[in-house]
Design a protein around this motif. Sequence first.
Motif, mmCIF file in Angstrom:
data_model
loop_
_atom_site.group_PDB
_atom_site.id
_atom_site.type_symbol
_atom_site.label_atom_id
_atom_site.label_comp_id
_atom_site.label_asym_id
_atom_site.label_seq_id
_atom_site.Cartn_x
_atom_site.Cartn_y
_atom_site.Cartn_z
ATOM 1 N N TYR A 54 -6.708 8.191 -8.613
ATOM 2 C CA TYR A 54 -5.865 8.037 -9.807
ATOM 3 C C TYR A 54 -6.492 8.651 -11.055
ATOM 4 O O TYR A 54 -5.855 8.722 -12.101
ATOM 5 N N ASP A 60 0.871 -1.178 0.000
ATOM 6 C CA ASP A 60 0.000 0.000 0.000
ATOM 7 C C ASP A 60 0.909 1.229 0.000
ATOM 8 O O ASP A 60 1.766 1.370 0.866
ATOM 9 N N GLY A 61 0.690 2.086 -0.997
ATOM 10 C CA GLY A 61 1.616 3.192 -1.205
ATOM 11 C C GLY A 61 2.589 2.847 -2.322
ATOM 12 O O GLY A 61 3.779 3.116 -2.250
ATOM 13 N N THR A 62 2.031 2.244 -3.370
ATOM 14 C CA THR A 62 2.883 1.729 -4.454
ATOM 15 C C THR A 62 3.694 2.828 -5.126
ATOM 16 O O THR A 62 4.857 2.613 -5.499
ATOM 17 N N ARG A 84 -0.302 14.860 2.935
ATOM 18 C CA ARG A 84 -0.638 13.882 1.911
ATOM 19 C C ARG A 84 0.525 12.901 1.837
ATOM 20 O O ARG A 84 1.540 13.173 1.187
ATOM 21 N N GLY A 116 -5.787 11.949 0.822
ATOM 22 C CA GLY A 116 -5.156 11.446 -0.398
ATOM 23 C C GLY A 116 -6.036 11.720 -1.600
ATOM 24 O O GLY A 116 -7.156 12.205 -1.467
ATOM 25 N N PHE A 117 -5.512 11.381 -2.768
ATOM 26 C CA PHE A 117 -6.194 11.673 -4.018
ATOM 27 C C PHE A 117 -6.240 10.417 -4.890
ATOM 28 O O PHE A 117 -5.374 9.544 -4.811
ATOM 29 N N SER A 159 -0.031 6.768 1.390
ATOM 30 C CA SER A 159 -0.388 5.405 1.783
ATOM 31 C C SER A 159 -1.472 5.469 2.842
ATOM 32 O O SER A 159 -1.240 5.979 3.946
ATOM 33 N N GLU A 172 -10.440 10.113 3.039
ATOM 34 C CA GLU A 172 -10.122 9.880 1.635
ATOM 35 C C GLU A 172 -11.277 9.171 0.943
ATOM 36 O O GLU A 172 -11.954 8.343 1.537
ATOM 37 N N TYR A 182 -7.993 11.696 9.356
ATOM 38 C CA TYR A 182 -7.706 11.260 7.985
ATOM 39 C C TYR A 182 -9.034 11.121 7.264
ATOM 40 O O TYR A 182 -10.025 10.651 7.850
ATOM 41 N N LEU A 208 -10.933 4.595 -1.764
ATOM 42 C CA LEU A 208 -10.145 3.464 -1.263
ATOM 43 C C LEU A 208 -10.912 2.165 -1.460
ATOM 44 O O LEU A 208 -12.111 2.155 -1.724
HETATM 45 C C1 LIP Z 1 -2.877 4.196 -2.344
HETATM 46 C C2 LIP Z 1 -3.597 4.603 -1.084
HETATM 47 C C3 LIP Z 1 -3.486 6.106 -0.847
HETATM 48 C C4 LIP Z 1 -4.068 6.841 -2.022
HETATM 49 C C5 LIP Z 1 -3.302 6.484 -3.272
HETATM 50 C C6 LIP Z 1 -3.361 4.958 -3.531
HETATM 51 P P1 LIP Z 1 -2.106 1.948 -3.501
HETATM 52 O O1 LIP Z 1 -3.061 2.819 -2.527
HETATM 53 O O2 LIP Z 1 -3.025 3.915 0.001
HETATM 54 O O3 LIP Z 1 -4.143 6.496 0.327
HETATM 55 O O4 LIP Z 1 -4.012 8.226 -1.790
HETATM 56 O O5 LIP Z 1 -3.842 7.179 -4.355
HETATM 57 O O6 LIP Z 1 -4.689 4.604 -3.790
HETATM 58 O O7 LIP Z 1 -2.653 2.158 -4.879
HETATM 59 O O8 LIP Z 1 -0.725 2.450 -3.366
HETATM 60 O O9 LIP Z 1 -2.262 0.518 -3.034
#
Ligand code: LIP
Length: 270
Positions: free
Chosen positions: A166, A94-96, A190, A163-164, A193, A211, A209, A214
């Motif tokens: 894609y 998570d947080g790729t 921001r 967070g934002f 993850s 968002e 937090y 998700l």
């Molecule tokens: C991420 C989330 C994060 C979000 C990113 C992304 P991923 O998950 O953990 O909060 O802001 O846009 O969705 O894609 O890295 O598993």
Amino acid sequence: MSTTHAAPDRENLRDLAVSVAAEAGELAARGQAGITVLDTKSSPTDVVTEMDRATEDLVRSRLLAARPDDAILGEEGGDEGGTSGVRWVVDPIDGTVNYLYGQPDWAVSIAAEIDGVVVAAAVNVPGRGEAYEAVLGGGARLNGRVLEAPPAVPLEQALVATGFGYFPERRVHQARVLSEVIAHIRDIRRGGSAAVDLTGLAVGRANAYYERGLHAWDWSAPGLVASEAGLRVGGPGGGPPSEDLVIAARPELHDALEALLRPLGADTDG
Ligand code: LIP
């Protein structure tokens, strides 16, 4: 609960999640240097690396070796059914994007559900040397130390993580919402993850937090850590966390933030 399987011990599920998350975190950390994009998913910026897939493969193999009748939902490998009543919910990295850019804030998240209720969780953040764990009703720990989130602060004093998505259209609306929110809070962070953001609330790195967009694998494990540390983890209108919106904070701050977000359409795409 399955009629042919005894109810599993929540602590045993936690211990398995902690062990597998630690091994997976070591694998992913070894593979981070020089990592490149393998593919994209929902948009050209929603990337996947070979380590996302390798890490999830490792997690799946370890969990099913230990508990072959369980179901698994993973970000990369999808839904695999089971017969035991236990479902694992896995985000291998998570947080790729942070991982891709060599940054430390990414996590391996593993949650165990029994009949749809998250009862055990492990979140491993190798870049910070942090291993979070939680059991429903049994508390949350960081590296073995019991976690209790700091008290609530007034909305105007709150440091808020968010967070934002894609999709550019979603991000534009999210930025519009943020342009209103920022006038009513201390500041935003921001981090990139959800798992690091949610567990970070439990150790006081932010006060709240929220968002939109998700998935269950983003919030299931860190959400249990946060809730067992005394935070409320919810969604729109006081409901459960959802793809529409996740909000996490101490209850009184959660209510104030939810009341601010609701008229701004934070749970919509504008
Ligand atoms: C991420 C989330 C994060 C979000 C990113 C992304 P991923 O998950 O953990 O909060 O802001 O846009 O969705 O894609 O890295 O598993």
